[in-house]
Design an enzyme around this catalytic site. Structure first.
Site, PDB file in Angstrom:
ATOM      1  N   LYS A   1       0.742  -1.125   0.229  1.00 58.23           N
ATOM      2  CA  LYS A   1      -0.213   0.278   0.086  1.00 58.23           C
ATOM      3  C   LYS A   1       1.031   0.839   0.162  1.00 58.23           C
ATOM      4  CE  LYS A   1      -3.738   2.523   2.543  1.00 58.23           C
ATOM      5  NZ  LYS A   1      -5.122   2.251   3.896  1.00 58.23           N
TER       6      LYS A   1
ATOM      7  N   HIS B   1     -11.232 -30.903 -32.989  1.00 59.44           N
ATOM      8  CA  HIS B   1     -12.242 -29.892 -33.200  1.00 59.44           C
ATOM      9  C   HIS B   1     -13.543 -29.823 -31.957  1.00 59.44           C
ATOM     10  CE1 HIS B   1     -10.656 -27.949 -36.888  1.00 59.44           C
ATOM     11  NE2 HIS B   1     -11.857 -28.711 -37.791  1.00 59.44           N
TER      12      HIS B   1
END
Length: 513
Positions: A137, A275
């Site tokens: 922070k 596929h």
């Protein structure tokens, strides 16, 4: 001038000593704790203990040691605010400029066999994430490092400029919040499963980068492959690549589909996928026999496909596969002779997978949509043919029933609308992804035309009307398996009776979208 300070407390001691030596060379004072301090003391690196800084003893088996104003004040105090600096001076809080922390090994702990709940809870780090978050922070002033791979960057900038750059501190802060979020996500997942919560109000997922892909589904799309932070052993993410090019995005999707299908079979089985749909599935007394059946199921579509075999690839199969163009071959192992043959194709991917793990507990499936996420159980419901219902005048023969069971396992992995025509050891025709069911029937029947004698048909969902059954009957099908449940079931039953077809209802649907 007040010396800069670094707080170091790490579980992973990779590169620890050289990093600390580099800090000391820059006249940075080191604060340390527990095992980290012992390692640094042994290396002859001067350190201060946490107790010397806080004036407060470590207690509760180490649970409380760094959660103190003299630590977090030193991390969070803004150097650009006089009020903060005055408060620090008033309470004798020295700034801490560097934080090097990595966390208790929670993930490694819960991955151990027979880990106890108590053991898991004790490996939830509290002080570590708190220090990291405080430092991150306040990255305008504090350099925070959670990953040993970043040590060299920090030392390099210190040697060059005497301090780290703001851009580096920002990037390191972002990494910290990613790491602590992932850490908390694993804890949340563990505890959520522990209490059998099935509908949590929020879901936090964490994955780890496994591979940056050359491109995505198409060449203009960027893509990356992330692996579950708690690895699934029987998965494409855990498969070991022995040879060939890197996997592509489409390779991974297709291989995943093939692995899922192979999970259905305990006898020797070979699955060919194109596929994300199977183009050939074969089972046999031997893996060679199964391969031949899978190949003959569709010798055209197997070109450029993905193969999964659930037994070792030997020389005989390798010689057959060498004649084809294949993208990937996945198996439990390859004989030395097979490897010698197949590695002559430089681009062919050869991968091994631990098939002993195929029945391990499975996590939910997750699919993204625009603006959201869908989560569902995997379709691994256990079915018993004894629970199925024969709804026609004719009952399937034993051979037909074996074929129906085989086809039913296959059709659940075909994109809906899904139709599979098969005998008891081989798919013969597959109709996938059509907008109407009779269209899928026609495709599957056309593909199976020359081998229709004795074949059966499986449909992943009910027939909405009798046209599909009529088409199948006219083209020689004598047994059908489907879920049932349509308001027009009777129409399909009567059509089956008209053509002497045995029809079985499973009462379970297997849509795959």
């Amino acid at each position: 001038m007040i010396k800069k300070r670094a707080l170091i407390s790490v579980s992973d001691k990779t590169g620890l000593v050289p990093f600390a030596e580099g800090l000391v060379a820059q006249e940075i004072e080191i604060i340390s704790t527990g095992g980290t301090k012992a390692a640094l003391d042994q290396a002859g690196i001067p350190t201060l203990s946490i107790e010397e800084v806080t004036g407060f003893p470590e207690m509760m088996d180490g649970r409380v040691k760094t959660l103190h104003p003299k630590i977090h004040g030193g991390l969070l105090g803004r150097r650009d605010l006089d009020t903060h600096m005055e408060a620090m001076a008033q309470h004798e809080i020295r700034p801490i400029d560097f934080v090097c922390v990595n966390l208790y090994p929670f993930k490694e702990t819960i991955l151990k066999e027979a880990v106890t709940e108590e053991e898991a809870i004790e490996n939830i780090d509290i002080g570590g994430p708190s220090m990291l978050r405080s430092a991150a922070k306040n990255h305008q002033a504090v350099t925070v490092v959670v990953d040993p791979s970043d040590y060299s960057l920090i030392l390099s900038e210190l040697e060059t400029a005497g301090e780290t750059t703001l851009s580096t501190r920002k990037r390191l802060a972002a990494k910290v919040f990613r790491q602590t979020a992932a850490y908390d996500a694993l804890i949340a997942e563990y505890l959520t499963e522990l209490v059998n919560e099935t509908e949590p109000e929020s879901v936090t997922l964490t994955y780890e980068l496994k591979q940056t892909l050359r491109y995505g589904e198409n060449s203009h799309q960027e893509a990356k492959f992330y692996q579950d932070a708690l690895p699934v052993d029987f998965s494409i993410a855990s498969a070991k690549q022995l040879h060939g090019k890197e996997l592509s995005y489409n390779n991974i999707r297709d291989a995943d589909a093939a692995i899922r299908i192979s999970r259905e079979y305990s006898q020797p089985a070979v699955v060919a996928v194109k596929h994300m749909n199977p183009c050939g599935i074969g089972i046999g007394e031997t893996i060679n026999e199964a391969y031949q059946y899978a190949y003959e199921a569709d010798p055209v579509s197997i070109f450029g496909g993905i193969l999964v075999l659930n037994r070792e690839v030997d020389q005989q199969i390798a010689e057959k596969m060498h004649k084809l163009f294949l993208e990937i071959i996945i198996a439990p192992s390859f004989s030395n002779e097979a490897l010698s043959i197949l590695t002559s194709k430089k681009n062919l991917r050869l991968m091994t997978l631990d098939f002993s793990k195929k029945d391990q507990a499975l996590k939910n499936e997750k699919v993204t949509v625009l603006g959201g996420l869908l989560i569902q159980d995997q379709d691994v419901v256990k079915e018993d043919a004894a629970d199925w219902q024969v709804v026609t005048k004719r009952t399937p023969s034993d051979e037909e029933m074996a074929a129906l069971e085989f086809a039913w396992k296959a059709v659940k992995h075909v994109k809906s609308n899904a139709i599979v025509v098969a005998n008891n050891h081989q798919t013969l025709g597959i109709g996938a992804g059509q907008m109407n069911r009779v269209g899928s029937v026609q495709i599957a029947m056309e593909q199976a035309a020359e081998n229709i004698e004795g074949a059966v048909l499986a449909s992943d969902a009910f027939f909405p009307m009798g046209d599909s059954v009529e088409y199948a009957g006219k083209h020689g099908i004598k047994a059908i398996i489907q879920p049932g449940g349509s308001i027009k079931d009777q129409e399909s039953i009567e059509m089956a009776d008209k053509y002497g077809i045995a029809m079985v209802f499973t009462n379970i649907r297997h849509f795959r979208h």
